[in-house]
Structures are given as C-alpha cells and as structure tokens.
Design an enzyme around this catalytic site. Structure first.
Site, PDB file in Angstrom:
ATOM      1  N   ARG A  21      84.448  68.737  51.823  1.00 30.58           N
ATOM      2  CA  ARG A  21      84.743  67.330  52.116  1.00 30.58           C
ATOM      3  C   ARG A  21      83.636  66.433  51.583  1.00 30.58           C
ATOM      4  O   ARG A  21      82.452  66.720  51.716  1.00 30.58           O
ATOM      5  CB  ARG A  21      84.891  67.145  53.630  1.00 30.58           C
ATOM      6  CG  ARG A  21      85.189  65.698  54.063  1.00 30.58           C
ATOM      7  CD  ARG A  21      83.935  64.945  54.472  1.00 30.58           C
ATOM      8  NE  ARG A  21      84.240  63.611  54.996  1.00 30.58           N
ATOM      9  CZ  ARG A  21      83.319  62.717  55.345  1.00 30.58           C
ATOM     10  NH1 ARG A  21      82.037  63.015  55.227  1.00 30.58           N
ATOM     11  NH2 ARG A  21      83.667  61.528  55.808  1.00 30.58           N
ATOM     12  N   THR A  65      77.532  52.790  56.889  1.00 29.21           N
ATOM     13  CA  THR A  65      77.525  53.950  57.772  1.00 29.21           C
ATOM     14  C   THR A  65      78.729  53.879  58.688  1.00 29.21           C
ATOM     15  O   THR A  65      79.201  52.790  59.015  1.00 29.21           O
ATOM     16  CB  THR A  65      76.225  54.022  58.592  1.00 29.21           C
ATOM     17  OG1 THR A  65      76.273  55.151  59.469  1.00 29.21           O
ATOM     18  CG2 THR A  65      76.019  52.764  59.433  1.00 29.21           C
ATOM     19  N   GLY A  66      79.222  55.041  59.101  1.00 22.68           N
ATOM     20  CA  GLY A  66      80.383  55.066  59.993  1.00 22.68           C
ATOM     21  C   GLY A  66      81.345  56.166  59.597  1.00 22.68           C
ATOM     22  O   GLY A  66      80.935  57.251  59.198  1.00 22.68           O
ATOM     23  N   THR A  76      74.181  59.050  59.444  1.00 25.68           N
ATOM     24  CA  THR A  76      73.907  58.636  58.070  1.00 25.68           C
ATOM     25  C   THR A  76      72.762  57.644  57.999  1.00 25.68           C
ATOM     26  O   THR A  76      72.679  56.725  58.800  1.00 25.68           O
ATOM     27  CB  THR A  76      75.167  57.989  57.477  1.00 25.68           C
ATOM     28  OG1 THR A  76      76.212  58.950  57.452  1.00 25.68           O
ATOM     29  CG2 THR A  76      74.914  57.488  56.069  1.00 25.68           C
TER      30      THR A  76
END
Length: 316
Positions: free
Chosen positions: A213, A235-236, A185
C-alpha cells in the site's frame, strides 16, 4: 523578508491522550523545531532545513516515521517519504523502504542523483545501498509499541493510522479508518531568508495496511507540494488526501484565484471529509497556516520575528 518554518507530527489527537504519550511527542516537536530554526538562522536553505527537521522526527520513535514507523499486516515496515524544492519544483520520493534509517534523505538523493522522481521497494533499497546511506536490519524498526499497535488493529480487524484500542475502534467513516488516536506522519515546510520554499514529509503509513500500500506522502501534489507560492505537507488519511489532491489544491487556489495561504488551506481542508485531513503550510511571504479537520494535530511553528509555538488541539 524573514524566514518561517512549520512542522507536524500527525493529525487526529484525541483530548484524552494520556500524558505519557503526549509529552514525548510535544518534546520531540520542540527539539525538531529548534533544529529547523537553528538551520535557518545559520542561513541554511529551506530545502536543507526541512530535511534536517524530518530526519530529526524520523529518528524519534514516538512518531510514525523512520524509527517509529507502524507495521503492515505482515508485521514489517514499508516506509515512504518525499521532498520538494519550491524554487525549481525538483522533487524526489520513495516508498516500500524496510532498512533505510532516514527515508527523507534517500528521497533527496532520488531528486538530486537520478533522472527520476519516484523509486519504490526493491529498486529504492538497491539505490540506497549504491548511495551508501545508513541502513539497518529491518528488525531495527520493530518496536514493542508498534507490535502492540498492530495487535490492537488485528484484534479490531481494522486498518488504522495509529494505536486505537479495539473498544474504541467502532465509529468507522466512509474512509474505512476508525476514529480514535490518530498520530503519526511527520512533515516540515519552510521559507528561507531568500524567499525559497521547500517541503518534506515522511511516514510509516497505516497500521495493519496491506503489503504494497502507498499513501499520500510520496505523491507529489497530494501529501507534499511546493512551488513559488507556498510549501505544503499534509497528514491524515492518505486515501482521502490523494482523492482531494490536498497539497496542490492549496497552491492552485493561491496561484489562480489569488487567495491567501490561510484562506486557500482552510478551503481545501474544509472540503475534505471530516476527521481525515490536516496540513502545515508556509507562503513565500512568510505566512504560516496549520489547519485540520480532525480532533487535533501535533504541530509547531516559528518565524524570524515571532514567538515559537507548539500546539495539539484547536486554539481557543
């Protein structure tokens, strides 16, 4: 007051990341940072700067956004993006894109050309055609590297942030995402010379994700948020970032408890599950923070009176 800018290219980078995978991303961050710095030096607005930076990263196949977007379980891309103007709190978001070259720019058009905030899938694609933004055949996004990533994820029977060899995808946490090579991302935050804040985030999501999703990136207050106090891009692991309302919580701590940007961001990232969360943030006063609770995070920043920085792992 001077301008400031920070950007990220994904969290979770392992220490043993091969140079052939690390160096192109470092160079990509440097180029994107140069784009943002040049814009702000030319007195572009923070909103224009973050869009330009994220477009640059979307066009780089080494990041999980735009051209480099990872594939879902059906072997296709479903890209998403978000942009937000802190001065007005105007924002736009898109999900489920399969033909749009630069999702972040479509998100801005949703913000500026519609009465809505969020468009997804067929509706977003139709809007893109109406607005004449650049689109391509979906095969444009099916790269050799991303096919390899999907095959590894299917072999390991995992949903992953990025490439993780099956032999390494064994240490699964409550998030359902294995430890390993977590890249992807992209996002950017900026404050311009007038004190206006803005943020933008873009992603291809998770490797082998279910069709339909939606992650944290396009959800205002989760992966992306800006107001008059700060601008945040996260992000993550999207599911964890949504649960923790990461971006909004940083802003709320600053607004309601008078915490500094650094202290607020540190508290929020610490409160998220270990190995799931990173963010970049900038305050109205030009303070920058880039905390993460993963092994590493591709990140870069610059200020009007400071030295540009590009980093991956924690500073010593």
């Amino acid at each position: 007051m001077g301008w400031a800018i920070a950007l990220h290219g994904g969290a979770g980078v392992p220490k043993n990341l091969p140079p052939e995978r690390r160096k192109p991303r470092e160079e990509g961050l440097r180029r994107a940072l140069e784009v943002g710095v040049s814009a702000l030096k030319s007195h572009a607005s923070a909103l224009d700067a973050v869009e330009l930076v994220v477009r640059e990263l979307e066009n780089n196949p080494h990041f999980n956004a735009g051209k480099g977007s990872v594939l879902n379980s059906n072997g296709s891309v479903e890209m998403e993006a978000c942009i937000m103007d802190g001065n007005t709190k105007n924002c736009g978001a898109v999900s489920g894109l399969s033909t749009v070259v630069n999702p972040v720019s479509l998100a801005r058009l949703v913000m500026e050309k519609t009465p809505h905030i969020y468009l997804g899938f067929a509706g977003a694609e139709a809007f893109a055609r109406e607005q004449g933004v650049e689109t391509v055949d979906p095969s444009h996004f099916i790269t050799k590297e991303n096919i390899e990533r999907l095959n590894h994820a299917k072999d390991a029977n995992r949903v992953q942030l990025d490439y993780t060899p099956p032999s390494q995808a064994t240490n699964e946490k409550d998030t359902g995402v294995p430890e390993g090579d977590k890249l992807g991302t992209v996002g950017c935050v900026a404050v311009d010379s007038h004190g206006n804040l803005a943020t933008a985030t873009s992603t291809g999501g998770l490797v082998n994700k279910m069709i339909g999703r939606i992650g944290d990136t396009p959800i205002i207050g989760a992966g992306t948020y800006a107001n008059s106090f700060c601008a945040i891009s996260a992000t993550g692991v999207g599911e964890e970032i949504i649960r923790c309302t990461v971006a909004r919580d940083v802003a709320a701590l600053m607004e309601y408890t008078n915490l500094s940007l650094k202290d607020a961001a540190d508290q929020v990232v610490k409160g998220a599950s270990e190995g799931t969360t990173g963010l970049v943030g900038v305050s109205a006063g030009g303070e920058i923070t880039m905390p993460f609770n993963t092994i590493g995070m591709f990140r870069a920043c610059a200020t009007e009176d400071g030295v540009p920085e590009v980093a991956i792992w924690p500073s010593l």
